[in-house]
Design an enzyme around this catalytic site. Structure first.
Site, PDB file in Angstrom:
ATOM      1  N   SER A  12       0.839  -1.200   0.000  1.00 18.46           N
ATOM      2  CA  SER A  12       0.000   0.000   0.000  1.00 18.46           C
ATOM      3  C   SER A  12       0.871   1.245   0.000  1.00 18.46           C
ATOM      4  O   SER A  12       1.681   1.450   0.915  1.00 18.46           O
ATOM      5  CB  SER A  12      -0.890   0.010   1.238  1.00 18.46           C
ATOM      6  OG  SER A  12      -1.373   1.320   1.458  1.00 18.46           O
ATOM      7  N   HIS A  37      -1.456  -1.303  -4.096  1.00 18.31           N
ATOM      8  CA  HIS A  37      -2.705  -0.921  -3.415  1.00 18.31           C
ATOM      9  C   HIS A  37      -2.718   0.592  -3.192  1.00 18.31           C
ATOM     10  O   HIS A  37      -1.753   1.160  -2.659  1.00 18.31           O
ATOM     11  CB  HIS A  37      -2.774  -1.671  -2.085  1.00 18.31           C
ATOM     12  CG  HIS A  37      -4.043  -1.508  -1.326  1.00 18.31           C
ATOM     13  ND1 HIS A  37      -5.193  -2.213  -1.617  1.00 18.31           N
ATOM     14  CD2 HIS A  37      -4.350  -0.737  -0.254  1.00 18.31           C
ATOM     15  CE1 HIS A  37      -6.150  -1.881  -0.762  1.00 18.31           C
ATOM     16  NE2 HIS A  37      -5.669  -0.979   0.080  1.00 18.31           N
ATOM     17  N   ASP A  39      -4.794   3.711  -1.496  1.00 14.30           N
ATOM     18  CA  ASP A  39      -5.798   4.031  -0.469  1.00 14.30           C
ATOM     19  C   ASP A  39      -6.333   5.442  -0.672  1.00 14.30           C
ATOM     20  O   ASP A  39      -5.603   6.420  -0.499  1.00 14.30           O
ATOM     21  CB  ASP A  39      -5.172   3.907   0.922  1.00 14.30           C
ATOM     22  CG  ASP A  39      -4.988   2.464   1.332  1.00 14.30           C
ATOM     23  OD1 ASP A  39      -5.979   1.704   1.264  1.00 14.30           O
ATOM     24  OD2 ASP A  39      -3.866   2.088   1.702  1.00 14.30           O
ATOM     25  N   MET A  41      -8.893   8.245   0.558  1.00 11.19           N
ATOM     26  CA  MET A  41      -9.659   8.624   1.758  1.00 11.19           C
ATOM     27  C   MET A  41     -10.175  10.048   1.609  1.00 11.19           C
ATOM     28  O   MET A  41      -9.459  10.921   1.116  1.00 11.19           O
ATOM     29  CB  MET A  41      -8.770   8.540   2.998  1.00 11.19           C
ATOM     30  CG  MET A  41      -8.099   7.192   3.183  1.00 11.19           C
ATOM     31  SD  MET A  41      -7.204   7.128   4.741  1.00 11.19           S
ATOM     32  CE  MET A  41      -6.376   5.548   4.573  1.00 11.19           C
ATOM     33  N   HIS A  70      -8.630   1.237  -3.411  1.00 16.46           N
ATOM     34  CA  HIS A  70      -9.517   1.048  -2.258  1.00 16.46           C
ATOM     35  C   HIS A  70     -10.155   2.390  -1.938  1.00 16.46           C
ATOM     36  O   HIS A  70      -9.486   3.296  -1.433  1.00 16.46           O
ATOM     37  CB  HIS A  70      -8.651   0.511  -1.101  1.00 16.46           C
ATOM     38  CG  HIS A  70      -9.350   0.336   0.199  1.00 16.46           C
ATOM     39  ND1 HIS A  70      -8.678   0.057   1.372  1.00 16.46           N
ATOM     40  CD2 HIS A  70     -10.670   0.389   0.535  1.00 16.46           C
ATOM     41  CE1 HIS A  70      -9.547  -0.053   2.367  1.00 16.46           C
ATOM     42  NE2 HIS A  70     -10.759   0.156   1.888  1.00 16.46           N
ATOM     43  N   MET A  72     -12.213   4.687   0.148  1.00 17.88           N
ATOM     44  CA  MET A  72     -12.782   4.927   1.482  1.00 17.88           C
ATOM     45  C   MET A  72     -13.461   6.290   1.449  1.00 17.88           C
ATOM     46  O   MET A  72     -12.945   7.297   1.949  1.00 17.88           O
ATOM     47  CB  MET A  72     -11.664   4.863   2.541  1.00 17.88           C
ATOM     48  CG  MET A  72     -11.192   3.439   2.783  1.00 17.88           C
ATOM     49  SD  MET A  72      -9.573   3.355   3.588  1.00 17.88           S
ATOM     50  CE  MET A  72      -8.521   3.445   2.161  1.00 17.88           C
ATOM     51  N   MET A 141     -11.491  -5.825   5.939  1.00 21.06           N
ATOM     52  CA  MET A 141     -10.626  -4.934   6.725  1.00 21.06           C
ATOM     53  C   MET A 141     -10.309  -5.590   8.063  1.00 21.06           C
ATOM     54  O   MET A 141     -11.203  -6.021   8.794  1.00 21.06           O
ATOM     55  CB  MET A 141     -11.324  -3.592   6.989  1.00 21.06           C
ATOM     56  CG  MET A 141     -11.505  -2.711   5.774  1.00 21.06           C
ATOM     57  SD  MET A 141     -10.013  -2.395   4.815  1.00 21.06           S
ATOM     58  CE  MET A 141      -8.960  -1.593   6.038  1.00 21.06           C
ATOM     59  N   ASP A 179      -6.732  -6.476   4.658  1.00 18.09           N
ATOM     60  CA  ASP A 179      -6.043  -5.175   4.689  1.00 18.09           C
ATOM     61  C   ASP A 179      -6.029  -4.646   6.120  1.00 18.09           C
ATOM     62  O   ASP A 179      -7.085  -4.417   6.710  1.00 18.09           O
ATOM     63  CB  ASP A 179      -6.811  -4.214   3.765  1.00 18.09           C
ATOM     64  CG  ASP A 179      -6.166  -2.838   3.625  1.00 18.09           C
ATOM     65  OD1 ASP A 179      -5.068  -2.616   4.177  1.00 18.09           O
ATOM     66  OD2 ASP A 179      -6.779  -1.994   2.947  1.00 18.09           O
TER      67      ASP A 179
HETATM   68  C1  DX5 Z   1      -6.051   1.487   6.092  1.00 18.98           C
HETATM   69  C2  DX5 Z   1      -5.709   1.216   4.648  1.00 18.98           C
HETATM   70  C3  DX5 Z   1      -4.621   0.242   4.489  1.00 18.98           C
HETATM   71  C4  DX5 Z   1      -3.298   0.675   5.059  1.00 18.98           C
HETATM   72  C5  DX5 Z   1      -2.715  -0.557   5.691  1.00 18.98           C
HETATM   73  O1  DX5 Z   1      -7.150   2.324   6.124  1.00 18.98           O
HETATM   74  O2  DX5 Z   1      -6.838   0.721   3.950  1.00 18.98           O
HETATM   75  O3  DX5 Z   1      -4.464  -0.177   3.144  1.00 18.98           O
HETATM   76  O4  DX5 Z   1      -2.392   1.173   4.109  1.00 18.98           O
HETATM   77  O5  DX5 Z   1      -1.574  -0.213   6.399  1.00 18.98           O
HETATM   78  P1  DX5 Z   1      -0.836  -1.261   7.343  1.00 18.98           P
HETATM   79  O6  DX5 Z   1      -0.425  -2.417   6.462  1.00 18.98           O
HETATM   80  O7  DX5 Z   1       0.322  -0.476   7.864  1.00 18.98           O
HETATM   81  O8  DX5 Z   1      -1.815  -1.673   8.397  1.00 18.98           O
HETATM   82 ZN    ZN Z   2      -6.461  -0.176   1.917  1.00 14.93          ZN
END
Ligand code: DX5
Ligand code: ZN
Length: 226
Positions: A12, A37, A39, A41, A70, A72, A141, A179
């Site tokens: 990620s 990956h 993320d 947000m 992903h 969010m 998750m 994840d």
């Molecule tokens: C969290 C994200 C993850 C994050 C995971 O909200 O969706 O993808 O990058 O990070 P680690 O592997 O450090 O838990």
């Molecule tokens: Zn993620």
């Protein structure tokens, strides 16, 4: 019985040095990452704000690996097309953010992308039972989304097991991804529970030697698959 499922690793970029995004991605690609990956947000669905389609496009330009996006976000349906155009391969939306989940998943596929559905730690697998034919990926998750580097929640392991049973029983062509808090110590548990795609942020980009980090995850995964 040992599983024959290939395990894919998806670093990620949330934990990468974003000032050197292209180099960071090329480094994990050279070290054997399978997917990248991304993320996304919005500061509303989760209490953090990250990146938009322009950064996804920069990630796309840096690698030939599949981009696993992903989302969010509240109202993720508004953002599917911009991220599809930016070069996403898989677009995953949260069940908690989608009142008309089947429609949103069908829209992702209509744009020629792989459709993923994501469950927060408290969301039961039953919530996606009737869309399993509409997805290419289920993402469980194992932390509350919003930040990297959080502690893995083992309470989600039975959910992975249940989903693995459903997928195998009906021979569904669906990836089962996990994840949050995935590192060499939690990897054997998630793989034994049935995950076949592992997202890893801090346990890859937070380590100086990304090749060694990915190798440690692979070794931990094969210890579980036998
Ligand atoms: C969290 C994200 C993850 C994050 C995971 O909200 O969706 O993808 O990058 O990070 P680690 O592997 O450090 O838990
Ligand atoms: Zn993620």
């Amino acid at each position: 019985m040992p599983s024959l499922r290939p395990i894919r690793l998806a670093p990620s970029i949330l934990s990468a040095d974003l000032g050197r995004l292209a180099e960071e991605i090329r480094e994990v690609e050279a070290a054997g990452a399978d997917w990248v990956h991304v993320d996304v947000m919005d500061g509303r669905f989760v209490p953090n704000l990250t990146l938009g389609p322009v950064v996804a496009r920069a990630a796309r330009a840096a690698t030939a690996l599949p981009l696993d996006v992903h989302l969010m976000l509240v109202e993720p349906e508004r953002w599917i097309e911009p991220f599809a155009e930016a070069g996403a391969d898989t677009l995953s939306v949260h069940v908690e953010a989608c009142p008309h989940l089947q429609r949103t998943l069908a829209e992702i596929r209509r744009l020629g992308k792989r459709a993923g559905v994501v469950l927060n730690p408290h969301t039961p697998e039953e919530s996606i039972r009737y869309v399993l034919g509409d997805v290419d990926l289920v993402l469980v998750m194992s932390v509350n989304p919003g930040f990297g580097g959080q502690r893995f929640l083992p309470a989600v392991l039975p959910k992975l097991e249940r989903l693995r049973d459903w997928i195998d029983r009906d021979r569904l062509p669906v990836d089962l991804e996990v994840d949050g808090g995935v590192d060499p110590s939690t990897t054997p548990q998630v793989v034994a529970a049935g995950a076949d795609v592992l997202v890893a942020g801090s346990s890859v980009f937070g380590r100086p030697d990304r090749g060694a980090a990915l190798a440690a995850l692979r070794a931990a995964a094969s210890a579980a698959t036998g």
